[in-house]
Write a protein that holds these residues in place. Structure first.
Motif, PDB file in Angstrom:
ATOM      1  N   VAL A 127      -0.280  11.716 -10.192  1.00  0.00           N
ATOM      2  CA  VAL A 127      -1.038  12.982 -10.132  1.00  0.00           C
ATOM      3  C   VAL A 127      -0.117  14.133 -10.501  1.00  0.00           C
ATOM      4  CG1 VAL A 127      -2.105  14.617  -8.530  1.00  0.00           C
ATOM      5  CG2 VAL A 127      -2.787  12.210  -8.507  1.00  0.00           C
ATOM      6  N   LEU A 128       1.075  14.128  -9.929  1.00  0.00           N
ATOM      7  CA  LEU A 128       2.033  15.205 -10.218  1.00  0.00           C
ATOM      8  C   LEU A 128       2.381  15.237 -11.700  1.00  0.00           C
ATOM      9  CD1 LEU A 128       4.538  15.229  -7.238  1.00  0.00           C
ATOM     10  CD2 LEU A 128       3.066  17.078  -8.035  1.00  0.00           C
ATOM     11  N   PHE A 129       2.666  14.096 -12.208  1.00  0.00           N
ATOM     12  CA  PHE A 129       3.076  14.002 -13.606  1.00  0.00           C
ATOM     13  C   PHE A 129       1.953  14.455 -14.532  1.00  0.00           C
ATOM     14  CE2 PHE A 129       3.511  11.579 -17.546  1.00  0.00           C
ATOM     15  CZ  PHE A 129       4.762  12.008 -17.935  1.00  0.00           C
ATOM     16  N   MET A 130       0.737  13.992 -14.228  1.00  0.00           N
ATOM     17  CA  MET A 130      -0.412  14.335 -15.050  1.00  0.00           C
ATOM     18  C   MET A 130      -0.634  15.841 -15.041  1.00  0.00           C
ATOM     19  SD  MET A 130      -1.922  11.600 -16.371  1.00  0.00           S
ATOM     20  CE  MET A 130      -3.702  11.672 -16.414  1.00  0.00           C
ATOM     21  N   SER A 131      -0.568  16.439 -13.869  1.00  0.00           N
ATOM     22  CA  SER A 131      -0.807  17.882 -13.780  1.00  0.00           C
ATOM     23  C   SER A 131       0.292  18.647 -14.517  1.00  0.00           C
ATOM     24  CB  SER A 131      -0.924  18.332 -12.325  1.00  0.00           C
ATOM     25  OG  SER A 131       0.233  17.945 -11.626  1.00  0.00           O
TER      26      SER A 131
ATOM     27  N   SER B 134       0.835  -1.187   0.000  1.00  0.00           N
ATOM     28  CA  SER B 134       0.000   0.000   0.000  1.00  0.00           C
ATOM     29  C   SER B 134       0.878   1.249   0.000  1.00  0.00           C
ATOM     30  CB  SER B 134      -0.937  -0.011   1.201  1.00  0.00           C
ATOM     31  OG  SER B 134      -0.221   0.183   2.369  1.00  0.00           O
ATOM     32  N   ARG B 135       2.069   1.097   0.567  1.00  0.00           N
ATOM     33  CA  ARG B 135       3.017   2.207   0.593  1.00  0.00           C
ATOM     34  C   ARG B 135       3.396   2.581  -0.831  1.00  0.00           C
ATOM     35  NH1 ARG B 135       7.782   1.275   4.745  1.00  0.00           N
ATOM     36  NH2 ARG B 135       9.327   2.711   3.942  1.00  0.00           N
ATOM     37  N   VAL B 136       3.754   1.625  -1.607  1.00  0.00           N
ATOM     38  CA  VAL B 136       4.125   1.820  -3.008  1.00  0.00           C
ATOM     39  C   VAL B 136       2.941   2.379  -3.782  1.00  0.00           C
ATOM     40  CG1 VAL B 136       4.664   0.594  -5.123  1.00  0.00           C
ATOM     41  CG2 VAL B 136       5.942   0.097  -3.039  1.00  0.00           C
ATOM     42  N   TYR B 137       1.781   1.876  -3.465  1.00  0.00           N
ATOM     43  CA  TYR B 137       0.575   2.302  -4.160  1.00  0.00           C
ATOM     44  C   TYR B 137       0.328   3.788  -3.956  1.00  0.00           C
ATOM     45  CZ  TYR B 137      -4.464   2.764  -4.908  1.00  0.00           C
ATOM     46  OH  TYR B 137      -5.683   3.186  -5.310  1.00  0.00           O
ATOM     47  N   TYR B 138       0.456   4.253  -2.707  1.00  0.00           N
ATOM     48  CA  TYR B 138       0.244   5.671  -2.392  1.00  0.00           C
ATOM     49  C   TYR B 138       1.244   6.543  -3.127  1.00  0.00           C
ATOM     50  CZ  TYR B 138      -3.346   5.474   1.199  1.00  0.00           C
ATOM     51  OH  TYR B 138      -4.525   5.347   1.848  1.00  0.00           O
ATOM     52  N   GLN B 139       2.488   6.145  -3.090  1.00  0.00           N
ATOM     53  CA  GLN B 139       3.522   6.964  -3.711  1.00  0.00           C
ATOM     54  C   GLN B 139       3.362   7.007  -5.215  1.00  0.00           C
ATOM     55  OE1 GLN B 139       7.129   5.428  -2.086  1.00  0.00           O
ATOM     56  NE2 GLN B 139       6.842   6.508  -0.150  1.00  0.00           N
ATOM     57  N   LEU B 140       2.986   5.915  -5.778  1.00  0.00           N
ATOM     58  CA  LEU B 140       2.773   5.818  -7.224  1.00  0.00           C
ATOM     59  C   LEU B 140       1.644   6.746  -7.630  1.00  0.00           C
ATOM     60  CD1 LEU B 140       4.467   3.787  -8.895  1.00  0.00           C
ATOM     61  CD2 LEU B 140       2.330   2.569  -9.295  1.00  0.00           C
ATOM     62  N   LEU B 141       0.606   6.741  -6.857  1.00  0.00           N
ATOM     63  CA  LEU B 141      -0.562   7.573  -7.124  1.00  0.00           C
ATOM     64  C   LEU B 141      -0.150   9.045  -7.107  1.00  0.00           C
ATOM     65  CD1 LEU B 141      -3.748   7.167  -7.358  1.00  0.00           C
ATOM     66  CD2 LEU B 141      -3.768   8.100  -5.047  1.00  0.00           C
ATOM     67  N   MET B 142       0.639   9.389  -6.109  1.00  0.00           N
ATOM     68  CA  MET B 142       1.077  10.771  -5.952  1.00  0.00           C
ATOM     69  C   MET B 142       1.905  11.206  -7.161  1.00  0.00           C
ATOM     70  SD  MET B 142       1.221  12.375  -2.724  1.00  0.00           S
ATOM     71  CE  MET B 142       2.020  11.125  -1.765  1.00  0.00           C
ATOM     72  N   ILE B 143       2.828  10.368  -7.544  1.00  0.00           N
ATOM     73  CA  ILE B 143       3.701  10.689  -8.682  1.00  0.00           C
ATOM     74  C   ILE B 143       2.864  10.826  -9.936  1.00  0.00           C
ATOM     75  CG2 ILE B 143       5.497   9.731 -10.175  1.00  0.00           C
ATOM     76  CD1 ILE B 143       6.738   8.580  -7.561  1.00  0.00           C
TER      77      ILE B 143
ATOM     78  N   LEU C 223       1.858  22.253  -5.316  1.00  0.00           N
ATOM     79  CA  LEU C 223       1.564  20.821  -5.409  1.00  0.00           C
ATOM     80  C   LEU C 223       2.787  20.002  -4.995  1.00  0.00           C
ATOM     81  CD1 LEU C 223      -1.167  19.753  -6.306  1.00  0.00           C
ATOM     82  CD2 LEU C 223      -0.105  19.070  -8.462  1.00  0.00           C
ATOM     83  N   CYS C 224       3.940  20.466  -5.539  1.00  0.00           N
ATOM     84  CA  CYS C 224       5.191  19.765  -5.221  1.00  0.00           C
ATOM     85  C   CYS C 224       5.450  19.803  -3.734  1.00  0.00           C
ATOM     86  CB  CYS C 224       6.371  20.406  -5.954  1.00  0.00           C
ATOM     87  SG  CYS C 224       6.502  19.827  -7.634  1.00  0.00           S
ATOM     88  N   VAL C 225       5.251  20.981  -3.157  1.00  0.00           N
ATOM     89  CA  VAL C 225       5.504  21.135  -1.720  1.00  0.00           C
ATOM     90  C   VAL C 225       4.556  20.240  -0.940  1.00  0.00           C
ATOM     91  CG1 VAL C 225       5.331  22.753   0.217  1.00  0.00           C
ATOM     92  CG2 VAL C 225       6.495  23.444  -1.883  1.00  0.00           C
ATOM     93  N   ALA C 226       3.266  20.265  -1.377  1.00  0.00           N
ATOM     94  CA  ALA C 226       2.263  19.455  -0.670  1.00  0.00           C
ATOM     95  C   ALA C 226       2.635  17.977  -0.735  1.00  0.00           C
ATOM     96  CB  ALA C 226       0.885  19.687  -1.277  1.00  0.00           C
ATOM     97  N   ALA C 227       3.002  17.545  -1.961  1.00  0.00           N
ATOM     98  CA  ALA C 227       3.354  16.137  -2.148  1.00  0.00           C
ATOM     99  C   ALA C 227       4.559  15.775  -1.294  1.00  0.00           C
ATOM    100  CB  ALA C 227       3.652  15.868  -3.618  1.00  0.00           C
ATOM    101  N   PHE C 228       5.493  16.688  -1.316  1.00  0.00           N
ATOM    102  CA  PHE C 228       6.708  16.455  -0.547  1.00  0.00           C
ATOM    103  C   PHE C 228       6.385  16.322   0.944  1.00  0.00           C
ATOM    104  CE2 PHE C 228      10.460  18.170   1.695  1.00  0.00           C
ATOM    105  CZ  PHE C 228      11.365  17.190   1.307  1.00  0.00           C
TER     106      PHE C 228
END
Lengths: 625, 148
Positions: free
Chosen positions: A25-29, A14-23, A205-210
């Motif tokens: 979203v960032l990439f898409m935006s 689930s850890r990998v899943y969350y991080q993947l999702l975040m990346i 967004l980057c800051v939030a993700a970070f």
């Protein structure tokens, strides 16, 4: 203990899943924003290009316009003065005209509709230029030549037309350019704002993700630390407890054995653990099928825990009895992932238990067999003693027959021998045999209690006591005894045993009454948490403290029994029977006041069917052997 | 008296205790049973007697007094053999033993014994039991012989 093992929800998946999702979203935006930017940029650039082209076209028009103006001005001045100097603007402009016209045509090519316009103008320009050319050459030829009015009018009309059309065109173009310029400015300003906004947003967004990742990692780190801490604690505890702990991981098929367990068995498997195959070799083959069956049932989820006794092999090949308590652990989805068990060394107890069972069985067999085998010679002793008595009678008759032939002294002597010596000896033999017989019978009865198979049923104790009392009815009536039976419960027990217990105790209360007071007997019961306390209270002669220990002993009686007959068996029998039912008996007594016998019967009789069977089986084998 | 109806059968007494055997004999005589009594003090000898092909015994005219505790072959085994063989299963068998354990009584009846008598130590009871047995033997015998 379960806690550290339960933290499986923090798994890496689930850890990998969350991080993947975040990346993602960032990439898409980022990608979307880039698309938007490049679109906006293209729009601004196109608008700018168009504006530049329009402007260049307008400039070309303007050149043409100036050329035409210069040509007219030059020709007019030349016409009026004939001065070549004044004609110069015309000459220069005329020389440029073709070029400027071509240039305008070329620029107009890129703008739809404009080219036809130029072509339309070109005719008028060429016509106008030839008009002027004709006037100039005419003037050159004839110094005083004056153009005709018709020529002038035509020239003026052509010039006005051109000036109007081109001038208007230039004006409208300029106002368009001005308008477009304002538009473009707006567009590029928006573009800049979009870039700034986008960057700000993206940065946010980057800051939030970070921040999110940072927080998550921190939580994970803390959780990991906690897990590690409790895992360490868990292992330390496991290693510290003397009881062996094992943990069977169903996925990896690994078995973890606590250090204490390994030590006690004499193994050293390292921390990595053992596989099932190896572990199962340590279980005694006789205990394995049951163990395997239970574990299989637990893996299948049919049961959560179970308890069994089994033998585990030590490194030296010796088997040691363990009590194994096992339970299953589930993950968050309810799947069984681990079997955890505690193996407690019960070797000592178990061996003693087995020894005790054998001893008991042997003792019972011994008592049983000797009771019978002892009685066998008694039959002879008693039988032949009686035969001797018959013989004495026969001898008496025989002596009587010859009485006259022997002297009085001889007869007296013979009589003394026969009756006093022989007769007395025979009587002693007979009474001793009787006593011996009673003792062996008593032993037999006691021995039988141990072999007695308890049959459980619902018993209304009050009814049972009343039946006992009825069978003693004569004694009670004869001696005016007041017997009170209080409320008694309905219990699950053995009817025969209970009848004997109550029968004996009530009979004793009657037997050992005091003759000088009105006898009173009370039967009552109070219910404890897991047992019943029955009380049989009398106001009889009581038992001396010094006799307290004797009462329940075989063949021994209290000192104040007086003339009451008894073998000293009743209470021993009663106690053995009560103990057989899992209870016990005690009493309080004061000499001259009375005795209160209290015995307990457990609510749940724990005579394990299997145990009784084992004992019966062992003793039976012994008998048959 | 009784002996007139009882003379028809012979008593086979299987009893390893010679004293018991003697007392039984004496008491049977006192009860008026004057039939021939053949005594075996060993289970194997008794079996040899019953299952010897050369022996032309008349199974219809036999009665067995059987003790349970016997050397070599015990009473249960003898009872089982007697009752499972068509040649001997009609012979009445009376168990005469010191054991009065209900389980063993049941076992003997299961194996097909015809009566079970406990040897009492009390001599009067003993002789009474033996004498009653004598009466029983005298009565029981006739229908048993004609049976089948």
């Amino acid at each position: 203990m379960g806690k550290p093992l339960k933290v499986v929800k923090y798994n890496s998946q689930s850890r990998v899943y969350y991080q993947l999702l975040m990346i993602t979203v960032l990439f898409m935006s980022f990608f979307g924003f880039s698309l938007f930017l490049s679109g906006a940029f293209n729009k601004v650039k196109t608008a700018d290009d168009k504006l530049v082209k329009e402007y260049e076209l307008t400039r070309a028009y303007r050149r043409l316009y100036v050329d035409l103006l210069n040509m007219e001005t030059g020709v007019r001045g030349f016409q009026l003065t004939g001065s070549q100097a004044l004609l110069e603007p015309y000459t220069k402009a005329n020389a440029k005209l073709t070029n400027d016209l071509d240039l305008a045509k070329e620029k107009a090519k890129e703008t739809p509709g404009e080219y036809q316009q130029i072509e339309h103008w070109e005719d008028s320009i060429i016509k106008y230029a030839s008009l002027l050319d004709a006037q100039v050459s005419n003037k050159n030829s004839y110094r005083d030549a004056i153009p005709s009015a018709a020529d002038l009018i035509e020239q003026k009309q052509s010039m006005d037309l051109l000036r109007n059309e081109i001038g208007n065109r230039i004006n409208s173009k300029l106002s368009d350019i001005e308008k477009n310029y304002v538009e473009n400015n707006k567009l590029s300003r928006n573009y800049s704002i979009a870039i700034i906004l986008g960057n700000v947003l993206f940065l946010g967004l980057c800051v939030a993700a970070f921040m999110f990742i940072l927080r998550r990692e921190r939580a994970l780190m803390l959780a990991d630390e906690r897990i590690k801490k409790s895992e360490t604690l868990y292992r330390t505890v496991l290693d510290a407890v003397n009881d062996g702990v094992f943990e069977y991981d169903i996925d990896t098929q690994n078995i973890f054995l606590s250090q204490a367990h390994q030590n006690s068995l004499g193994y050293d498997f390292k921390a990595s653990g053992e596989d099932v195959e190896n572990y199962s070799h340590h279980i005694h083959p006789d205990d394995m099928p049951k163990f395997a069956e239970q574990i299989t049932a637990m893996i299948a989820g049919e049961r959560n825990s179970y308890q069994t006794e089994l033998r585990l092999m030590r490194a030296n090949g010796e088997y040691v009895w363990h009590m194994s308590r096992t339970f299953s652990l589930k993950d968050s989805t309810g799947r069984i992932t681990k079997i955890v068990g505690i193996n407690v060394n019960i070797d000592e107890q178990k061996k003693r238990e087995i020894e005790l069972e054998h001893l008991n069985a042997e003792l019972e067999t011994f008592t049983y067999v000797t009771s019978h085998d002892l009685r066998s010679p008694l039959v002879n002793l008693k039988g032949f003693s009686k035969e001797l008595q018959f013989s004495i009678k026969d001898l008496d008759k025989a002596i009587d027959n010859i009485a006259n032939n022997i002297g009085e002294n001889n007869k007296k002597q013979l009589n003394e021998i026969i009756h006093k010596d022989i007769g007395e000896s025979v009587n002693f033999i007979i009474s001793s045999v009787d006593r011996m017989d009673n003792l062996t019978k008593a032993l037999l009865d006691l021995a039988r209690i141990g072999r007695y198979e308890i049959k459980l049923e619902n018993i209304d104790v009050k009814q049972l006591v009343e039946t006992c009392v009825d069978s003693l009815g004569f004694e009670i009536k004869e001696n005016n005894i007041e017997l009170n039976i209080h409320d008694l419960p309905v219990i699950v027990s053995d009817k025969v045993a209970l009848t004997q217990i109550f029968g004996n105790l009530i009979e004793n209360a009657i037997k050992y009454r005091r003759e000088d007071v009105a006898s009173k007997i009370e039967v009552s019961c109070c219910t404890g948490p897991s047992e019943y306390h029955f009380s049989i209270k009398d106001n009889g002669r009581g038992i001396d403290d010094a006799d307290k220990g004797k009462i329940f002993e075989l063949f021994r009686r209290a000192r104040n029994v007086g003339q009451v007959r008894g073998e000293g068996l009743g209470m021993a029998y009663v106690r053995a029977t009560i103990r057989r039912l899992g209870g016990d008996i005690d009493f309080t007594s004061t000499v001259g006041e009375g005795t209160n016998f209290i015995f307990t019967i457990p609510k749940k009789i724990i005579t394990s069917e299997t145990k009784a069977k084992t004992v019966a089986l062992v003793s039976k084998e012994n008998i048959e052997a | 008296m009784l002996s007139s109806t009882a003379t028809a059968f012979e008593i086979i007494m299987i009893e390893d205790d010679l004293g018991h055997a003697r007392l039984i004999k004496k008491n049977l005589e006192r009860a008026g049973i004057c039939n021939k009594i053949q005594h075996f003090d060993n289970g194997q000898n008794a079996l040899d007697f019953f299952f010897n092909e050369d022996n032309n015994m008349d199974a219809d005219k036999l009665l067995v007094l059987l003790d349970l505790n016997l050397p070599e072959v015990d009473g249960y085994e003898i009872l089982k053999r007697l009752k499972s063989n068509p040649k001997t299963d009609k012979i009445p068998v009376v168990i005469l033993t010191t054991t009065d354990n209900p389980r063993e009584v049941d076992k003997c009846y299961e194996l097909g014994c015809n009566a079970y008598v406990t040897k009492p130590v009390e001599y009067d009871n003993f002789s009474e039991a033996i004498q009653k047995l004598g009466l029983l033997l005298a009565i029981v015998k006739l229908p048993n012989v004609k049976h089948d």
